[in-house]
Design an enzyme around this catalytic site. Structure first.
Site, PDB file in Angstrom:
ATOM      1  N   ALA A  13       0.810  -1.215   0.000  1.00 44.24           N
ATOM      2  CA  ALA A  13       0.000   0.000   0.000  1.00 44.24           C
ATOM      3  C   ALA A  13       0.843   1.265   0.000  1.00 44.24           C
ATOM      4  O   ALA A  13       1.900   1.320   0.623  1.00 44.24           O
ATOM      5  CB  ALA A  13      -0.905   0.005   1.216  1.00 44.24           C
ATOM      6  N   ASN A  70      -5.482  -3.907   3.621  1.00 42.35           N
ATOM      7  CA  ASN A  70      -5.521  -5.361   3.819  1.00 42.35           C
ATOM      8  C   ASN A  70      -6.923  -5.800   4.254  1.00 42.35           C
ATOM      9  O   ASN A  70      -7.854  -4.989   4.333  1.00 42.35           O
ATOM     10  CB  ASN A  70      -4.439  -5.804   4.802  1.00 42.35           C
ATOM     11  CG  ASN A  70      -4.672  -5.325   6.216  1.00 42.35           C
ATOM     12  OD1 ASN A  70      -5.753  -4.871   6.562  1.00 42.35           O
ATOM     13  ND2 ASN A  70      -3.665  -5.433   7.040  1.00 42.35           N
ATOM     14  N   HIS A  99       2.372 -11.416   2.610  1.00 43.30           N
ATOM     15  CA  HIS A  99       3.004 -11.292   3.924  1.00 43.30           C
ATOM     16  C   HIS A  99       4.535 -11.293   3.846  1.00 43.30           C
ATOM     17  O   HIS A  99       5.191 -12.011   4.604  1.00 43.30           O
ATOM     18  CB  HIS A  99       2.559 -12.453   4.831  1.00 43.30           C
ATOM     19  CG  HIS A  99       1.092 -12.477   5.125  1.00 43.30           C
ATOM     20  ND1 HIS A  99       0.444 -13.583   5.654  1.00 43.30           N
ATOM     21  CD2 HIS A  99       0.139 -11.524   4.985  1.00 43.30           C
ATOM     22  CE1 HIS A  99      -0.840 -13.319   5.808  1.00 43.30           C
ATOM     23  NE2 HIS A  99      -1.056 -12.069   5.400  1.00 43.30           N
TER      24      HIS A  99
HETATM   25  C1  LIG Z   1      -3.621  -6.988   0.047  1.00 44.69           C
HETATM   26  C2  LIG Z   1      -3.103  -7.321   1.411  1.00 44.69           C
HETATM   27  C3  LIG Z   1      -3.902  -8.008   2.305  1.00 44.69           C
HETATM   28  C4  LIG Z   1      -3.395  -8.347   3.557  1.00 44.69           C
HETATM   29  N1  LIG Z   1      -4.236  -8.890   4.484  1.00 44.69           N
HETATM   30  C5  LIG Z   1      -3.796  -9.057   5.761  1.00 44.69           C
HETATM   31  C6  LIG Z   1      -4.694  -9.453   6.786  1.00 44.69           C
HETATM   32  O1  LIG Z   1      -5.898  -9.602   6.576  1.00 44.69           O
HETATM   33  N2  LIG Z   1      -4.185  -9.655   8.039  1.00 44.69           N
HETATM   34  C7  LIG Z   1      -2.858  -9.512   8.312  1.00 44.69           C
HETATM   35  O2  LIG Z   1      -2.443  -9.766   9.453  1.00 44.69           O
HETATM   36  N3  LIG Z   1      -1.996  -9.080   7.363  1.00 44.69           N
HETATM   37  C8  LIG Z   1      -2.444  -8.812   6.111  1.00 44.69           C
HETATM   38  N4  LIG Z   1      -1.594  -8.327   5.169  1.00 44.69           N
HETATM   39  C9  LIG Z   1      -0.192  -8.080   5.557  1.00 44.69           C
HETATM   40  C10 LIG Z   1      -0.022  -6.861   6.462  1.00 44.69           C
HETATM   41  O3  LIG Z   1      -0.905  -5.840   6.111  1.00 44.69           O
HETATM   42  C11 LIG Z   1       1.440  -6.396   6.380  1.00 44.69           C
HETATM   43  O4  LIG Z   1       2.272  -7.457   6.807  1.00 44.69           O
HETATM   44  C12 LIG Z   1       1.733  -5.178   7.242  1.00 44.69           C
HETATM   45  O5  LIG Z   1       0.812  -4.149   6.985  1.00 44.69           O
HETATM   46  C13 LIG Z   1       3.152  -4.691   6.977  1.00 44.69           C
HETATM   47  O6  LIG Z   1       3.388  -3.563   7.779  1.00 44.69           O
HETATM   48  P1  LIG Z   1       4.700  -2.695   7.642  1.00 44.69           P
HETATM   49  O7  LIG Z   1       4.692  -1.707   8.730  1.00 44.69           O
HETATM   50  O8  LIG Z   1       5.856  -3.611   7.527  1.00 44.69           O
HETATM   51  O9  LIG Z   1       4.618  -1.982   6.217  1.00 44.69           O
HETATM   52  P2  LIG Z   1       3.455  -1.200   5.502  1.00 44.69           P
HETATM   53  O10 LIG Z   1       2.186  -1.271   6.251  1.00 44.69           O
HETATM   54  O11 LIG Z   1       3.455  -1.665   4.097  1.00 44.69           O
HETATM   55  O12 LIG Z   1       3.918   0.318   5.554  1.00 44.69           O
HETATM   56  C14 LIG Z   1       4.951   0.850   4.804  1.00 44.69           C
HETATM   57  C15 LIG Z   1       4.623   2.293   4.506  1.00 44.69           C
HETATM   58  O13 LIG Z   1       5.803   2.960   4.073  1.00 44.69           O
HETATM   59  C16 LIG Z   1       5.491   3.803   2.992  1.00 44.69           C
HETATM   60  N5  LIG Z   1       6.714   4.000   2.220  1.00 44.69           N
HETATM   61  C17 LIG Z   1       7.375   3.098   1.458  1.00 44.69           C
HETATM   62  N6  LIG Z   1       8.472   3.640   0.921  1.00 44.69           N
HETATM   63  C18 LIG Z   1       8.518   4.914   1.347  1.00 44.69           C
HETATM   64  C19 LIG Z   1       9.432   5.983   1.128  1.00 44.69           C
HETATM   65  N7  LIG Z   1      10.525   5.836   0.357  1.00 44.69           N
HETATM   66  N8  LIG Z   1       9.168   7.180   1.691  1.00 44.69           N
HETATM   67  C20 LIG Z   1       8.070   7.349   2.492  1.00 44.69           C
HETATM   68  N9  LIG Z   1       7.176   6.366   2.721  1.00 44.69           N
HETATM   69  C21 LIG Z   1       7.409   5.155   2.171  1.00 44.69           C
HETATM   70  C22 LIG Z   1       4.407   3.041   2.245  1.00 44.69           C
HETATM   71  O14 LIG Z   1       3.687   3.886   1.381  1.00 44.69           O
HETATM   72  C23 LIG Z   1       3.598   2.455   3.385  1.00 44.69           C
HETATM   73  O15 LIG Z   1       2.590   3.330   3.809  1.00 44.69           O
HETATM   74  C24 LIG Z   1      -2.063  -7.979   3.905  1.00 44.69           C
HETATM   75  C25 LIG Z   1      -1.280  -7.275   3.005  1.00 44.69           C
HETATM   76  C26 LIG Z   1      -1.790  -6.927   1.766  1.00 44.69           C
HETATM   77  C27 LIG Z   1      -0.935  -6.136   0.832  1.00 44.69           C
END
Ligand SMILES: Cc1cc2nc3c(=O)[nH]c(=O)nc-3n(C[C@H](O)[C@H](O)[C@H](O)COP(=O)(O)OP(=O)(O)OC[C@H]3O[C@@H](n4cnc5c(N)ncnc54)[C@H](O)[C@@H]3O)c2cc1C
Length: 530
Positions: free
Chosen positions: A84, A94, A466
């Site tokens: 996202a 998600n 994931h």
């Molecule tokens: C379609 C989908 C369905 C899913 N369903 C589930 C579910 O039902 N239950 C569950 O437990 N997990 C689910 N997941 C997995 C879960 O959502 C992720 O594992 C989790 O959100 C990852 O969190 P994060 O903090 O690592 O990264 P993210 O939530 O991806 O956050 C990263 C953020 O950094 C930002 N970013 C990236 N690069 C830069 C940059 N250079 N400068 C500034 N900002 C930047 C992005 O835009 C993003 O907003 C799903 C994932 C997807 C994609």
């Protein structure tokens, strides 16, 4: 863009972990100025983001970085890794399936992978702290939190086909279970808990942590700003970040007086580290980035939950309304012919979908229709490991995401998947599903042998989305773990990582709530070290 600015802490990425970390940091230290920098737009007022039942509209939309994966030698090269690009990150697009990770997973982060202080006791404390769980205070729900920012609710068991499926699971020897009840479910099925509010609004990290504190004086939300790289001084201290607000934009600098936290997710955090000169030297030289710290583990160890699909026509009308269309989970162990290396955990999981899931089957000529239901077998502890690498030294280029699905030498991942498809069929054949189950559309009854099913999986599999582990934490002397167990990037000062990339091993279950937990813990560690 406005002038350069200075803060105490800069958190990069407003996703699951980043929003939690930034909000908690600003709460713990009211004197500290905290900036949260997100490349995507604010989620406030965007209905398709905020309304959970619309989540599937977001795949491949403008709110998705939409990473086409590299050609796969043994997997589906058409697959796209959704990530996202909006406040809340993947918690904003998600399906909000909400799990506490099994204690066994979390304890192994410490005992097997050397991440001191990361264990079930600490993690469960933080899950409790972050949630307001509908089950709190009910018999068997005493361990749940009742005053945290994130709302967890039980999916109302309304879907008649879903209820028939749970009966069929029982007939197949998989009893009804209760999720998040404090015990790891090794053989059981249930409607999920989801992180959603009663009115249908997703309880994303943005809705839960950021919306309530928008006006907090020491919290600064900067959206629409992509970080190009982290700036390091001669002593290898992280001093700030360069950001741009469009592909041609001249960068401006945000300066961090104390620390920078990268929370850009399992694809973009390793990309950012590598663009900043922290990564495998050979690869950095290949693309022309000057190495500041040779850290071979950056962008390595990419782990995911690969997912296959088996779909049936429904003989009765399927639901027309749903919380998020994927309401039930099934955990069990299949006999894939391997020694059990997962004590206390299932080696197999499936989601139940009440929608058509022909995303990778249509192009292969399988039949497709709308009144259907499906099961999606996945491998909770897949052994294949992939990489994230730079395509070039240009921050605008999408990184090379290569999950290397089904490439583990022992063939464990494929074996679990094949037995999983057979398990799905066995459940569907039970009498309780007879009035719902029509023809099996894919893989279809013609495909039965190991070889036929493996070919089917290779050509049509997806992911549960994931990805984790690309900047893993571990023991101080483990050169392949780029982070220490306080999430500090080894070899530099003033720089930490807090997101899914820090996990040394993937969770058996869906990882989003664990990403919130990682954000909570990051804030604790930073405050302790201040
Ligand atoms: C379609 C989908 C369905 C899913 N369903 C589930 C579910 O039902 N239950 C569950 O437990 N997990 C689910 N997941 C997995 C879960 O959502 C992720 O594992 C989790 O959100 C990852 O969190 P994060 O903090 O690592 O990264 P993210 O939530 O991806 O956050 C990263 C953020 O950094 C930002 N970013 C990236 N690069 C830069 C940059 N250079 N400068 C500034 N900002 C930047 C992005 O835009 C993003 O907003 C799903 C994932 C997807 C994609």
């Amino acid at each position: 863009m406005a002038e350069n600015q200075e803060f105490d802490y800069i958190v990069v990425g407003g996703g699951s972990s980043g929003a939690a970390a930034a909000a908690r940091l600003s709460e713990k230290d009211p004197e500290a100025q905290v900036a949260l920098v997100e490349a995507g737009p604010d989620d406030a007022g965007i209905d398709e983001v905020l309304q959970l039942n619309r989540w599937m509209e977001l795949l491949e939309s403008g709110y998705d970085w939409d990473y086409q994966i590299e050609p796969q030698e043994n997997g589906n090269s058409f697959m796209r890794m959704a990530r996202a690009k909006v406040m809340g990150g993947c918690s904003s697009h998600n399906s909000c399936i909400a799990f506490w990770a099994p204690a066994e997973d979390l304890d192994e982060w410490e005992s097997v992978h050397g991440a001191a202080g990361w264990n079930a006791e600490n993690a469960f404390r933080l899950y409790r702290q972050l949630e307001t769980n509908e089950d709190a205070g009910t018999p068997g729900g005493e361990h749940h939190g009742d005053s945290g920012p994130v709302h967890l609710m039980n999916i109302p068991p309304k879907d008649p086909c879903g209820n028939a499926l749970l009966d069929a699971c029982e007939q197949a020897g998989i009893p009804r279970a209760r999720f998040n009840a404090g015990e790891t479910v090794t053989n059981g099925a249930s409607f999920f808990q989801i992180n959603r509010q009663a009115d249908g609004t997703r309880a994303s990290s943005s809705v839960s942590y950021v919306h309530p504190i928008r006006d907090r004086e020491n919290f600064h939300l900067i959206t629409g700003a992509q970080v190009k790289r982290v700036l390091l001084d001669e002593g290898l201290r992280a001093t700030g970040v360069e950001i741009v607000d469009n592909a041609f934009g001249s960068p401006r600098t945000l300066t961090a007086r104390r620390e920078i936290v990268l929370s850009a997710g399992a694809v973009d955090t390793p990309k950012l580290l590598m663009l900043s000169g922290i990564g495998p030297r050979e690869h950095l030289e290949e693309v022309g980035v000057v190495t500041a710290v040779d850290s071979p583990g950056v962008g390595s160890h990419l782990q995911d939950h690969p997912e296959a699909v088996i779909q049936w026509e429904a003989r009765k009308p399927m639901v027309q309304d749903s919380t998020q269309w994927w309401e039930i989970g099934i955990f069990t162990s299949v006999d894939a012919g391997f020694d059990d290396e997962l004590p206390g955990r299932p080696n197999f999981m499936m989601h139940y979908g009440s929608v058509n899931f022909d995303m990778h089957t249509l192009r292969r000529g399988f039949p497709s229709s709308e009144n259907v239901f499906c099961l999606t077998p996945n491998v909770p502890h897949a052994r294949s490991r992939g990489t994230v690498r730079l395509r070039s030294l240009d921050f605008r280029d999408k990184p090379k995401v290569d999950p290397r699905y089904f490439t583990d030498e022992e063939g464990y991942d494929m074996k679990v998947m094949i037995e999983g498809i057979r398990t799905a069929r066995r459940i569907a054949e039970q009498p309780a599903l007879a009035e719902w189950r029509g023809a099996e559309q894919f893989p279809g009854q013609d495909l039965q042998s190991d070889e036929e099913l493996a070919d089917y999986v290779r050509e049509t599999h997806n992911t549960v989305y994931h990805p984790v582990g690309t900047v893993r934490m571990g023991a101080d002397d483990d050169a392949l773990s780029p982070l220490d167990s306080r999430l500090r990037v080894k070899g530099v000062t003033g720089l930490r990582v807090a997101d899914a990339s820090v996990m040394p091993e993937i969770t058996t279950v869906n990882p989003n709530i664990t990403c919130f937990m990682i954000g909570e813990r990051a804030a604790e560690l930073i405050a302790e070290d201040a």
